[in-house]
Structure formats: C-alpha cells, structure tokens
Design an enzyme around this catalytic site. Structure first.
Site, short mmCIF file in Angstrom:
data_model
loop_
_atom_site.label_atom_id
_atom_site.label_comp_id
_atom_site.label_asym_id
_atom_site.label_seq_id
_atom_site.Cartn_x
_atom_site.Cartn_y
_atom_site.Cartn_z
N GLU A 292 0.83 -1.21 0.00
CA GLU A 292 0.00 0.00 0.00
C GLU A 292 0.86 1.26 0.00
O GLU A 292 0.61 2.20 0.74
CB GLU A 292 -0.97 -0.03 1.20
CG GLU A 292 -1.82 -1.28 1.18
CD GLU A 292 -2.94 -1.33 2.21
OE1 GLU A 292 -2.74 -0.82 3.32
OE2 GLU A 292 -4.00 -1.91 1.90
N ASP A 372 -8.51 -9.19 2.15
CA ASP A 372 -8.46 -8.23 3.24
C ASP A 372 -9.67 -8.32 4.17
O ASP A 372 -10.55 -7.47 4.10
CB ASP A 372 -8.37 -6.81 2.65
CG ASP A 372 -7.86 -5.79 3.65
OD1 ASP A 372 -7.37 -6.21 4.71
OD2 ASP A 372 -7.95 -4.59 3.37
N GLU A 400 -13.49 -4.09 10.72
CA GLU A 400 -13.29 -3.08 9.68
C GLU A 400 -14.33 -3.15 8.55
O GLU A 400 -14.97 -2.16 8.23
CB GLU A 400 -11.88 -3.23 9.12
CG GLU A 400 -11.61 -2.30 7.96
CD GLU A 400 -10.19 -2.42 7.43
OE1 GLU A 400 -9.34 -3.04 8.09
OE2 GLU A 400 -9.94 -1.89 6.34
C1 GCU Z 1 -6.43 -2.78 5.27
C2 GCU Z 1 -6.86 -1.58 6.05
C3 GCU Z 1 -5.74 -0.62 6.27
C4 GCU Z 1 -4.56 -1.35 6.87
C5 GCU Z 1 -4.20 -2.54 6.03
C6 GCU Z 1 -3.14 -3.42 6.67
O1 GCU Z 1 -6.14 -2.42 3.96
O2 GCU Z 1 -7.91 -0.94 5.39
O3 GCU Z 1 -6.21 0.39 7.11
O4 GCU Z 1 -3.48 -0.51 6.97
O5 GCU Z 1 -5.31 -3.35 5.85
O6 GCU Z 1 -3.50 -4.49 7.11
O7 GCU Z 1 -1.99 -3.05 6.71
#
Ligand code: GCU
Length: 689
Positions: A292, A372, A400
């Site tokens: 990410e 996820d 979440e």
């Molecule tokens: C999900 C989540 C993020 C988090 C990520 C992770 O994408 O939405 O907020 O940082 O997981 O597990 O690192």
C-alpha cells in the site's frame, strides 16, 4: 460501565455463596509484587470479595503449605510448588506446555477445600487463577484435577494506534497508549487492557500502527514504551513495536534505508540496543513493507528476506525477539483491464522461494484470506506454501469491513471457516489450525495475531456486544477447536449474568449475526461490497469495488459477475492451493456456493446448487439478512429488567441502528444489481414499482 468487560465478578446469590468453601488464605508462591503470581493472588482476592463478599488475606511464599489452614487457594509455578510440601502432588501432574496450568480441588476431611493452581510458568499460574474465577463466576463446578495448555505459543494483539492518539480503523475513541506524539502519562487503561487479555490467555501485543511513521524512538518515547511494558508485564503480556522501513532515511539522516547498507544495519542495531534497555523482554518487530505504498526491501532492489533478516539480526543478540514480517505485500495500483491481474495471487508470488531464506527468528504473518478481512474468503493460499518458516495467522477483532462495531457480528463462525479448512498439503491432512499451532510442521513458535481497536471509550470497543469477539479470540488462540456456542454462552454469563433468558437471547442473536451480515452485504464470495474508494470500508457501495487499483474487484457487468480465478481461463489463483483443493476450486461444480463468485465469473442466471439463480439468491439473501437483523432489537427486549439499564439501552440502540442499516444495505445492493442486469425479482420486491 463496561471497563471490566467479562471480568465483572457480579455478586453470586446467597444460596450459591453458602455452598462455597470459606476460603481462608491465598498463598502466592512468589516474593515479587510485579510477578504474575502476585497479580494472580490479587485477582483472586478481588474476585472472592466481589463474587462471595469475602475478605481473604494473601500470604506470600510458604514452603510448609499444609500448615496453613484450609480452605486456601495456593497459586504458583510448578517449580515453586516443588519446593513446598506439595511436591509429591505436583509431581503427578501431566506435562504442561508453555503457559499451561493445572487446577486442582482437594477436599479436606473437615469439609473444607483447598484449591491448587500451578502454572508451567508464572503466566500459566495467572491463567489458572482466571480460569478458577471464571468457573466460580458462572457457578460451574471446580474440576478435581484439570490441566490445560494452549495450542499455540503466540497469542497476540496488534493495535493500529498512531502516536497522535488516533487509531487506524478505530471506532471507540482515542488511543489508550498515545497522545500528541507521546506515550500517555496515565497508563491505567493499558493495565486494565492487559488484565482482560491475560484472562483469556493473550500474551503479547504490538502497540503501534503498522502504518505509523512517527518518531517512536526518541528518548522520551523509548521511556514511554518501557512504561507500557511495565504496566502490562505483571499480567504476563509482553510488548513489541511496528517499524517503518524507511526510518533510517526519514529520521536517521541516512541517504538510504537499503537493508544491506552497513550504516542502515548499524542504525537498526543501535536502535534495537536502546530499545532493549527500556523494554528488556521485547517481543520483537512487526513489519509492513512494500505494501500500500510503503517502502520496503524491494524499493532498494533487495528481497523480502533481506528486509526481514535485517531486523532479525538486530534482535538476536538481545533475547528471543521475533520479526513478524507481514505477507500483506501487494501493489495497490493494479490494472483491472488485465484479466490476469489478481491481488489474491500476491502473497504467494512474493513469498514463494523464500522459505529457506529467513533467519530462524522470522515469522511470516498472514491475513486469514488472500485479500483483506472480507465477510467470506477462502484461506490464504500462502498458508500451504511455507514449511520451514513458521507463521502467524492474522485475524481482525476490529470489524473493519464487518460493520465497524456498529453492527453486531459475532466472528467465531467466520474464523471457523478458516481454522477448520483442510488444505491437504502433499495430500495429507493439513487443517489450518494444526498448521498455525505449529504441530503440522513442528514449529516451535507460531500462532495468532488479531487487529484490535480498543479505545478510550468505556466499552473498549464502542459496543458491549463486540467484546464477545475479543473474549472469543483469546479462547480460539488457546484452543482453536472450541465450539463457538459454548464460547458465547460463557461470555454472556460472565458479562451480563446467568439468567437463561440472557444467555439464550445473546447466544441466538450472536449466532445469527454473521450469516445475517453476509446475507445483507456481499453473498457467494463476492466480498463485503463496502466502500473501497473512500477507504471508509463502511456501508454499501457495490459500484466502488471496481474501476480502481485496489484489486478487490467483482468484475460485475450487465451479464455476469465474479472473479475468474481458475487456472484454465482466469488468474490462476485456484492453482496456488495444493492439488486437491485447487481441483475443487477450479471446477465450478465442486466450488462451494458460498465461494462461487470468489473463484468464478458467471452469468447472473447461473444456477446454484440450491437451485436458485445467482441474482435471485442475491435478492432473497438480502431480504433474509435484513429480516433477521430486524429481529435483533426485538429479541433484545427480553433482557429488559434482567440487566442494568445502561448496557440494556446502549445495546438496544446499536441493534436498532443495525436493523435500520440492514435495510439500507438490502435495498442498495438489490437495486444496484437489478439496475445492472435488469432481471426481475421473482417475488416482485426489487426495483421501481
Ligand atoms: C487494510 C486496512 C488498512 C490497513 C491494512 C493493513 O487495507 O484498510 O487500514 O493498513 O489493511 O492491514 O496493513
């Protein structure tokens, strides 16, 4: 308030109290007041006062235990018991694993009773004491001689707390750990949290967010981390931290964070040494890298193993610290127009070939599903690829994508779909819970981590009912084959009371909640259908799933829906599983309906094993799910007068909200797909009339 969670120790009725031994002393086989043994003694003292209204004194260390009058409770480690006149008794105890305990009841002639609690270590003794108190609180009989050991040594929590006090995916107020860039002065809540954790056997926590870039390692915060560790240690909870890979460059003034650069190596070695000075029993480091948009070893042309080993080597000289290297590595700018692209393939693609490359204190931490934390996913295929590198299975207690604690969703039934799944590695029984416990591949350290988002709210999670998931998570780490019904019954008794209406109502609503949420959100493995683009991951937004780089796609058009993940015509993801499982998912006929759209792209008119079409299943499931949710606030009314007003109303409000929001979900999803495919609902409920 809800601060005590399930450890309320509500006074027992007089008729039950009169049947209890009149406990005279609590004997703590330890001199140290910071030892979990002493914590156990204090907890027993507090529990007996609240449950039985008895004042019982604590006696510290005694070798001649038999001389202390009955009825007494003795708590200590096996070793400390062996130094007493109970030696013969404890010599008979079957082997305990790390953190395990023995709980025994000894009836004395005069009608009095001694309770003996021996832990394999100090933590185990504390767990035995909690077990005793939770039996007493539920008026369950004490066992004559009972041993219990956890299946997995790693039973941890990951907090996603930022140093400014916000919490990523936090729905219950600000952090109990941090504020304004520093560790809070008052860590009372941290100790209370450790108490809840210990009561269900959780023994470690990563205190900061995997995405946090702030300076956790200035001298003040190093000391602050030391204070957090001190607050949790008496409860047998060790702390670790999440690291930002580019810290040497960002904060250390170095031109690079290349894991093979000698200055970078010394930077981390030095930081680790300083950290150990403040937290001598550090759990280790949690690493999110090349995920990410985060930097990582791949940024510098190195392998993921190079990245993990950098931290592993820094930890080694200081103790048993581990690197939890997250397998959540993927590109979030994936091109949807390429039908071969698939985020679900990422973990195996990135980690294959690395099984022999890691230092022996590296653990790969894998989310339960390939994407996820969705409402339903198959187990991550990476769970079947690592043999020599142990793993941590990552769950979320934080809901979440599952209603963010504003919806009641009792999670163990979902967890069971993963834990009970047989991956058939090499054609042999390979149930996920046996891989994770370490028994399948003979790993010494492996287990579980769950993202938990407790905050300053007096309910911890923003909802009293959501706490059942935290309680259950501990129970499952200890014994992954637990029956989810007995878990929720125990939790209900401890949290709200033993009246059968309380226990039955909470059990019924809880057991209906995950299927209901799946019904009114995303069905047949299409994922939760939350808003992906705005990142809130809350509320219905099926359109947001496609047309972005996140790779949580549905590929829905006017004729068909679902990801083709077959080897024959799709992304090949089914082929990442061992052959028997791969064959099951490759073939639409053997793919279970609830994962159909995860693995296959089919017309809306495709007929399911149930005989319904996909689109009619959507319509019906959404009506069914919302209908079930409508019953929750009504069922809850049965508790009026049986529990305190405060928690009654707080929960009633949440359930009423959920009932309403489930209708929003139902109509948004049904109208969206109706508009897309134009196929009428056979019952005439969906669309404009
Ligand atoms: C999900 C989540 C993020 C988090 C990520 C992770 O994408 O939405 O907020 O940082 O997981 O597990 O690192």
């Amino acid at each position: 308030t809800g601060l005590e969670g399930w450890l309320r120790y509500a006074p027992l009725p007089a008729e039950i109290i009169s049947l209890q031994p009149s406990f005279s002393h609590i004997v703590a086989l330890s001199r140290s007041e910071t030892s979990p043994i002493y914590t156990a003694a204090k907890e027993l003292q507090d529990g007996l006062k609240k449950l039985l209204n008895r004042d019982v004194n604590i006696v510290k260390t005694a070798t001649e235990i038999k001389e202390i009058p009955s009825s007494k409770i003795v708590v200590g480690t096996l070793d400390s018991f062996s130094l007493t006149d109970e030696k013969i008794e404890v010599d008979r105890i079957p082997d305990l694993k790390e953190d395990g305990y023995w709980l025994s009841t000894r009836k004395i002639d005069s009608g009095t009773t001694d309770i003996l609690i021996a832990g394999q270590n100090e933590r185990g003794a504390l767990y035995g004491a909690f077990q005793f108190l939770m039996l007493l609180a539920q008026n369950k009989p004490y066992p004559e001689s009972h041993t219990s050991s956890p299946q997995a040594p790693i039973r941890w929590i990951n907090q996603w707390d930022n140093l400014d006090g916000t919490i990523e995916r936090g729905y219950a107020g600000p952090s109990i750990f941090f504020k304004d860039g520093a560790v809070l002065d008052d860590l009372t809540r941290v100790a209370q949290y450790a108490r809840l954790m210990a009561s269900v056997g959780l023994n470690g926590i990563i205190v900061n967010n995997v995405n946090s870039h702030c300076n956790l390692f200035n001298p003040t915060n190093m000391k602050g981390l030391g204070r957090i560790a001190d607050a949790m240690r008496p409860w047998g909870v060790r702390i670790g931290v999440a690291l930002y890979f580019d810290t040497p460059k960002d904060l250390g003034g170095l031109p690079t964070s290349d894991p093979l650069n000698p200055d970078v190596v010394s930077y981390w070695n030095d930081l680790t040494t300083r950290l150990y000075r403040n937290v001598p029993d550090l759990l280790g480091y949690l690493i999110k890298a090349n995920s990410e948009g985060q930097p990582g070893p791949l940024t510098y042309g190195r392998t993921l193993a190079d990245g993990a080993n950098l931290f592993a080597r820094a930890l080694k000289p200081h103790g048993d610290g581990l690197v939890m290297y997250r397998a959540f590595v993927y590109n979030h700018h994936l091109d949807e127009s390429n039908l071969k692209n698939d985020r679900a393939n990422a973990a195996v693609e990135f980690f294959d070939g690395l099984d022999d490359e890691f230092e022996d204190n590296v653990i790969v931490q894998i989310k339960y599903g390939p994407i996820d934390f969705q409402i339903r996913e198959p187990p991550s295929p990476l769970l079947s690829h690592l043999r020599r590198t142990p793993i941590i299975l990552e769950f979320q207690v934080c809901q979440e994508y599952l209603g963010q604690q504003s919806h009641l969703v009792y999670l163990p039934p979902l967890w069971r779909t993963i834990l009970d799944f047989d991956l058939r590695i090499d054609g042999t029984p390979s149930v996920v819970r046996d891989i994770v416990s370490g028994s399948k591949f003979d790993w010494k350290r492996s287990g579980y981590a769950a993202v938990v988002n407790v905050g300053q709210d007096s309910t911890w999670l923003g909802s009293h009912m959501a706490m059942s998931n935290l309680y259950a998570y501990g129970c499952y780490c200890w014994d992954a084959s637990r029956d989810e019904v007995t878990v929720i019954q125990d939790w209900a008794r401890l949290t709200f009371g033993s009246h059968p209406t309380i226990v039955d109502t909470i059990t019924k609503i809880s057991m209906e909640s995950w299927p209901a949420y799946e019904n009114y959100s995303g069905n047949l493995g299409i994922q939760t259908l939350c808003d992906i683009v705005k990142h809130c991951h809350y509320g219905p937004s099926p359109a947001a799933m496609d047309g972005n780089g996140w790779g949580q796609w549905t590929r829905a058009d006017s004729h068909a829906i679902g990801m083709d993940r077959t080897v024959a015509t799709g992304t090949g993801n089914a082929g990442q599983y061992p052959p028997e499982v791969a064959a099951m998912f490759e073939d639409i006929k053997t793919t279970p309906d609830d994962l159909l759209l995860w693995f296959h792209h089919v017309p809306y008119t495709h007929q399911l094993k149930s005989g319904k079409t996909v689109i009619q299943h959507f319509y019906d499931a959404h009506y069914d799910g919302a209908k079930t949710a409508q019953t929750f606030p009504v069922q809850w009314q049965a508790l009026r007068g049986l529990i305190d007003e405060n928690r009654f109303h707080h929960t009633a409000l949440r359930l009423t909200y959920q009932a309403g929001h489930s209708i929003v979900w139902r109509d948004s999803i049904n109208n969206f797909y109706h508009a897309k495919c134009g196929i009428p609902d056979v019952h005439g409920r969906v669309g404009n009339h």
